[in-house]
Enzyme design. Sequence first.
Site, mmCIF file in Angstrom:
data_model
loop_
_atom_site.group_PDB
_atom_site.id
_atom_site.type_symbol
_atom_site.label_atom_id
_atom_site.label_comp_id
_atom_site.label_asym_id
_atom_site.label_seq_id
_atom_site.Cartn_x
_atom_site.Cartn_y
_atom_site.Cartn_z
ATOM 1 N N ARG A 52 23.201 -129.894 -112.411
ATOM 2 C CA ARG A 52 23.138 -131.281 -112.872
ATOM 3 C C ARG A 52 21.916 -131.951 -112.287
ATOM 4 N NH1 ARG A 52 29.234 -132.568 -110.725
ATOM 5 N NH2 ARG A 52 30.289 -130.982 -111.983
ATOM 6 N N ASP A 54 20.368 -135.829 -111.570
ATOM 7 C CA ASP A 54 20.883 -137.198 -111.457
ATOM 8 C C ASP A 54 20.235 -138.133 -112.473
ATOM 9 O OD1 ASP A 54 22.398 -136.441 -109.280
ATOM 10 O OD2 ASP A 54 20.876 -137.029 -107.811
ATOM 11 N N TYR A 112 11.250 -127.493 -107.744
ATOM 12 C CA TYR A 112 11.227 -128.931 -108.013
ATOM 13 C C TYR A 112 9.885 -129.508 -107.593
ATOM 14 C CZ TYR A 112 16.351 -129.319 -108.632
ATOM 15 O OH TYR A 112 17.632 -129.210 -109.099
ATOM 16 N N ARG A 199 15.743 -135.192 -102.447
ATOM 17 C CA ARG A 199 15.447 -136.618 -102.275
ATOM 18 C C ARG A 199 15.660 -137.078 -100.829
ATOM 19 N NH1 ARG A 199 19.071 -139.107 -106.856
ATOM 20 N NH2 ARG A 199 18.456 -141.073 -105.866
#
Length: 246
Positions: A52, A54, A112, A199
């Site tokens: 998933r 966000d 990422y 994050r």
Amino acid sequence: MMRNIKLTIEYDGARYLGWQRLGNSDKTIQGKIEHVLKQMTGEEIEIIGSGRTDAGTHAHGQVANFKSNTAMDPKEIIEFVNRYLPRDIVVKMVEDVPERFHARYNAVGKKYSYYVWNESIPTAFERNYSFQFPQQLDIDLMNEACQKLIGKHDFIGFSALKKTKKSTVRTIDELSIEREGQLLHFTFVGDGFLYKMVRIIMGTLLEIGSGKRSITTIDDIFEQKVRSEAGETVPAQGLFLDEVYY
């Protein structure tokens, strides 16, 4: 004949509430794609994503798979879905894969990117794709901090997970910083990432780079294993899922 079909997907997450379908909203990536695939096949379709993302997070290379009896070939599928999907969601590739392929369980790693606009004046164009951080940053010190995070560690302190029985040990293979003018590009490559881990690591690195915290706090976070020891969770709009490895 039931087929297993793999999609590679690019999306701008700015307008969406994240990847995962929500019953009370049509503002999810999964929901939008399933809706179009249902129109295409006449079947109830459930797509499985590699993970998933966000609300506000973007993807260059999200991967998903679904089962269908459709007779359409990959070229026809890609043309149909891209005709009817919103323009901020694009299917880049469609492939037939073995029946046992599972986008989430078969993933062995992910890449990422996180972008920081390191300038006191905001940017009109990068505002949905980077986090504005106006303070001066010590890039050498941040690179040193990155080296401490590379390797196999228990990253529970860098995650927003509540209690979990599953292992929170992950391996980061690459964590690097490149400056492109005012834009800082952070690259993360690893075997998997916990909830909000990228994050929270980013927030911690920015606090180290701006002198708000010492580099030794990374060791403390690994030792204490509590979220409150780490930095702020930076906003989602600077985060991109670049690639999923199988």
